[in-house]
Design an enzyme around this catalytic site. Structure first.
Site, PDB file in Angstrom:
ATOM      1  N   GLU A  93       5.571  36.955  29.669  1.00 38.84           N
ATOM      2  CA  GLU A  93       4.677  37.922  30.228  1.00 38.84           C
ATOM      3  C   GLU A  93       4.607  39.016  31.423  1.00 38.84           C
ATOM      4  O   GLU A  93       6.270  38.567  31.893  1.00 38.84           O
ATOM      5  CB  GLU A  93       3.206  36.871  30.826  1.00 38.84           C
ATOM      6  CG  GLU A  93       2.452  36.176  30.095  1.00 38.84           C
ATOM      7  CD  GLU A  93       1.442  35.388  30.147  1.00 38.84           C
ATOM      8  OE1 GLU A  93      -0.146  35.464  30.251  1.00 38.84           O
ATOM      9  OE2 GLU A  93       1.972  34.890  31.640  1.00 38.84           O
ATOM     10  N   CYS A 106       5.632  43.126  37.226  1.00 44.00           N
ATOM     11  CA  CYS A 106       6.420  41.681  37.829  1.00 44.00           C
ATOM     12  C   CYS A 106       6.599  41.921  36.456  1.00 44.00           C
ATOM     13  O   CYS A 106       6.277  41.291  35.408  1.00 44.00           O
ATOM     14  CB  CYS A 106       5.085  40.779  38.400  1.00 44.00           C
ATOM     15  SG  CYS A 106       5.331  39.510  38.269  1.00 44.00           S
ATOM     16  N   CYS A 113      11.170  27.853  31.794  1.00 45.20           N
ATOM     17  CA  CYS A 113      12.492  27.879  33.077  1.00 45.20           C
ATOM     18  C   CYS A 113      13.000  25.748  33.080  1.00 45.20           C
ATOM     19  O   CYS A 113      12.102  25.472  33.109  1.00 45.20           O
ATOM     20  CB  CYS A 113      12.097  28.167  34.621  1.00 45.20           C
ATOM     21  SG  CYS A 113      13.311  28.192  35.961  1.00 45.20           S
ATOM     22  N   CYS A 117      10.203  23.357  38.453  1.00 41.22           N
ATOM     23  CA  CYS A 117       9.437  23.539  40.220  1.00 41.22           C
ATOM     24  C   CYS A 117       8.023  22.368  39.425  1.00 41.22           C
ATOM     25  O   CYS A 117       7.288  22.981  38.391  1.00 41.22           O
ATOM     26  CB  CYS A 117       9.300  24.683  40.295  1.00 41.22           C
ATOM     27  SG  CYS A 117      10.872  25.386  40.932  1.00 41.22           S
ATOM     28  N   CYS A 120       5.440  24.581  39.133  1.00 41.10           N
ATOM     29  CA  CYS A 120       4.661  26.181  37.858  1.00 41.10           C
ATOM     30  C   CYS A 120       4.593  25.894  36.691  1.00 41.10           C
ATOM     31  O   CYS A 120       5.040  25.065  35.956  1.00 41.10           O
ATOM     32  CB  CYS A 120       6.020  26.676  38.873  1.00 41.10           C
ATOM     33  SG  CYS A 120       6.698  27.577  37.565  1.00 41.10           S
ATOM     34  N   CYS A 361       1.163  38.019  39.795  1.00 38.78           N
ATOM     35  CA  CYS A 361       2.175  37.690  39.565  1.00 38.78           C
ATOM     36  C   CYS A 361       2.887  35.967  40.354  1.00 38.78           C
ATOM     37  O   CYS A 361       2.456  35.244  41.196  1.00 38.78           O
ATOM     38  CB  CYS A 361       2.724  38.635  41.546  1.00 38.78           C
ATOM     39  SG  CYS A 361       3.939  39.651  41.052  1.00 38.78           S
TER      40      CYS A 361
HETATM   41  N1  SAH Z   1      12.150  31.750  39.568  1.00 37.24           N
HETATM   42  C1  SAH Z   1      11.539  32.520  40.426  1.00 37.24           C
HETATM   43  C2  SAH Z   1      11.146  33.483  40.222  1.00 37.24           C
HETATM   44  C3  SAH Z   1      10.377  33.239  38.790  1.00 37.24           C
HETATM   45  S1  SAH Z   1       8.657  31.949  39.724  1.00 37.24           S
HETATM   46  C4  SAH Z   1      12.256  31.473  41.823  1.00 37.24           C
HETATM   47  O1  SAH Z   1      11.603  30.667  41.868  1.00 37.24           O
HETATM   48  O2  SAH Z   1      11.959  31.981  42.529  1.00 37.24           O
HETATM   49  C5  SAH Z   1       8.028  33.554  40.746  1.00 37.24           C
HETATM   50  C6  SAH Z   1       7.057  32.783  42.339  1.00 37.24           C
HETATM   51  O3  SAH Z   1       6.134  32.520  41.560  1.00 37.24           O
HETATM   52  C7  SAH Z   1       7.913  31.750  43.318  1.00 37.24           C
HETATM   53  O4  SAH Z   1       7.489  31.800  44.402  1.00 37.24           O
HETATM   54  C8  SAH Z   1       7.289  30.933  42.638  1.00 37.24           C
HETATM   55  O5  SAH Z   1       7.701  29.202  43.433  1.00 37.24           O
HETATM   56  C9  SAH Z   1       5.755  31.134  43.048  1.00 37.24           C
HETATM   57  N2  SAH Z   1       4.864  30.068  41.889  1.00 37.24           N
HETATM   58  C10 SAH Z   1       5.250  29.323  40.342  1.00 37.24           C
HETATM   59  N3  SAH Z   1       4.232  28.728  40.872  1.00 37.24           N
HETATM   60  C11 SAH Z   1       3.386  28.936  41.098  1.00 37.24           C
HETATM   61  C12 SAH Z   1       2.033  28.071  41.047  1.00 37.24           C
HETATM   62  N4  SAH Z   1       1.268  27.687  40.056  1.00 37.24           N
HETATM   63  N5  SAH Z   1       1.649  28.687  42.277  1.00 37.24           N
HETATM   64  C13 SAH Z   1       1.618  29.757  42.730  1.00 37.24           C
HETATM   65  N6  SAH Z   1       2.613  30.389  43.028  1.00 37.24           N
HETATM   66  C14 SAH Z   1       3.421  29.579  41.771  1.00 37.24           C
HETATM   67 FE1  SF4 Z   2      11.533  28.140  37.539  1.00 41.09          FE
HETATM   68 FE2  SF4 Z   2       8.678  28.419  38.038  1.00 41.09          FE
HETATM   69 FE3  SF4 Z   2      10.550  26.850  39.902  1.00 41.09          FE
HETATM   70 FE4  SF4 Z   2      10.738  29.994  39.810  1.00 41.09          FE
HETATM   71  S1  SF4 Z   2       9.283  28.275  40.252  1.00 41.09           S
HETATM   72  S2  SF4 Z   2      12.105  28.863  39.451  1.00 41.09           S
HETATM   73  S3  SF4 Z   2       9.813  29.596  37.094  1.00 41.09           S
HETATM   74  S4  SF4 Z   2       9.960  26.474  37.600  1.00 41.09           S
END
Ligand code: SAH
Ligand code: SF4
Length: 390
Positions: A93, A106, A113, A117, A120, A361
């Site tokens: 997306e 964005c 990924c 995390c 996420c 985002c």
């Molecule tokens: N992988 C990179 C960039 C993509 S994620 C990173 O982790 O920085 C972009 C942002 O969205 C990151 O700060 C991530 O922690 C946040 N994010 C991921 N899942 C989320 C969720 N469920 N709710 C809010 N923010 C989230």
């Molecule tokens: Fe990957 Fe999501 Fe963690 Fe960003 S927040 S590094 S997209 S798993």
């Protein structure tokens, strides 16, 4: 299979090399960059200042081929989200967020990924593959093309959504709808470094998108060696996903922390600042109820980042069914933010835009056909959430 080169993914030097290998002068590459990226032209036949013979050759050897669009959604507040097909059942997306003085796109860098995390939904889907440079920059190419002339491209919106402060907002927007790009969609850009770097070089090149380094932000979960490479190769604005004030908690929220713990990550932030286009690092911090959002966490965080010029962007957690996590109540977020502000740290709370299309985002889900064993990972995740809570 089509053996034509997709010129969309060649960075400025790559395009010069490609032209020279065909006996064409370097300035042809600049002409091509302008046609493709500034004017959004995909048909070589329309590139009227190129010799007819060259146009014919380009038609035989090359193409300008962006990812195809599976869905195109517009939300009530003007936020627009595209779902792109990246093959083999995978989709990623990109989201456009219009604001008064700028338009932020964005973008995604990976299908899924591998960092995984805990909070996420992209990580939750597992990892499928890296996007190519053409797929990464193709999101920007398509957004500019599809938004050109669109009334949503420049609607008056609320103040900046906290992606980052932009103290040069209102500066040249180079005539295209997208004035800012953030690598905050699906995937970890620094684990797809080559494609990210090519895309960045195109974004910054005056013959392509001509964006300033301050208007392009890479967000990373903390791939320390690649932060150093980015600093040397192409220092753009940097956002670091911190999410925890200590290693014990961060190890669980962002598993990559076990490899690059906080001490190393913060040292890399200091090094990055030596070359960064902005004089601060933006820290992202997802607010998770009962997990990382207490006053004690805020106090520990303040100590942890002392001496590092930074801003905090607190992100309300976007829940998804299998996460087992809950967003912090607004009053808790407010108090956490106030602690940081009282300690002299500029802190914003990210506004949620495009709620009706689930497009904020960093909250992109996409549809990734998992190449890893998702059921097994999800079972593990349930246990991990239970552990983090205890
Ligand atoms: N992988 C990179 C960039 C993509 S994620 C990173 O982790 O920085 C972009 C942002 O969205 C990151 O700060 C991530 O922690 C946040 N994010 C991921 N899942 C989320 C969720 N469920 N709710 C809010 N923010 C989230
Ligand atoms: Fe990957 Fe999501 Fe963690 Fe960003 S927040 S590094 S997209 S798993």
């Amino acid at each position: 299979m089509d053996s034509r080169t997709n010129l969309l993914g060649l960075d400025p030097d790559g395009l010069v090399r490609w032209c020279e290998a065909r006996g064409e002068k370097a300035f042809r590459a600049r002409q091509l960059l302008r046609w493709i990226h500034q004017r959004g032209e995909a048909e070589f036949g329309a590139m009227t200042d190129l010799a007819k013979s060259l146009r014919a050759r380009l038609e035989a050897d090359a193409e300008v081929s962006p990812p195809s669009i599976l869905r195109d959604h517009l939300s009530a507040d003007g936020t627009r989200k595209w779902l792109f097909d990246v093959g083999q059942g995978n989709a990623v997306e990109a989201v456009f967020i219009p604001e008064t003085a700028r338009g932020t796109l964005c973008i995604s860098t990976q299908a899924g990924c591998a960092v995984n995390c805990l909070f996420c939904s992209t990580g939750h889907q597992g990892f499928s593959r890296n996007l190519t440079a053409a797929e990464v920059v193709g999101q920007l190419w398509l957004a500019n093309r599809l938004l050109a002339g669109s009334p949503t491209a420049r609607i008056a919106g609320p103040a900046p959504s906290g992606v980052d402060d932009d103290d040069d907002a209102g500066a040249s927007i180079v005539g295209r709808p997208v004035s800012n790009v953030v690598f905050m969609g699906m995937g970890e850009p620094l684990q797809n470094y080559a494609a990210t770097l090519s895309a960045l070089r195109l974004m910054l090149d005056d013959h392509a998108y001509g964006l300033s380094r301050r208007r392009v932000t890479v967000s990373t979960s903390g791939v320390v060696p690649m932060m150093d490479r980015l600093r040397d190769d192409c220092p753009v604005a940097l956002a670091v996903s911190l999410h925890a004030p200590n290693d014990a908690l961060r190890d669980r929220l962002v598993p990559l922390n076990r490899k690059y713990p906080l001490g190393e990550l913060l040292a890399a932030c200091h090094r990055y600042l030596e070359r960064a286009p902005r004089d601060f690092i933006t820290f992202e911090y997802v607010m998770l109820d009962g997990i990382n959002d207490s006053d004690a966490h805020a106090i520990e965080l303040i100590e942890r980042v002392r001496g590092l010029p930074c801003k905090f962007n607190l992100i309300p957690f976007n829940p998804f069914p299998a996460s087992g996590l809950v967003k912090s109540p607004p009053a808790r977020v407010k108090q956490f933010a106030q602690r940081l502000i009282d300690a002299g740290i500029v802190t914003t709370v990210r506004k949620t835009r495009g709620d009706d299309i689930d497009a904020a985002c960093g909250q992109l889900a996409g549809e990734v056909l998992d190449r890893t064993r998702v059921a097994e990972r999800n079972a593990r995740r349930v246990i991990e959430v239970a552990e983090v809570r205890s």
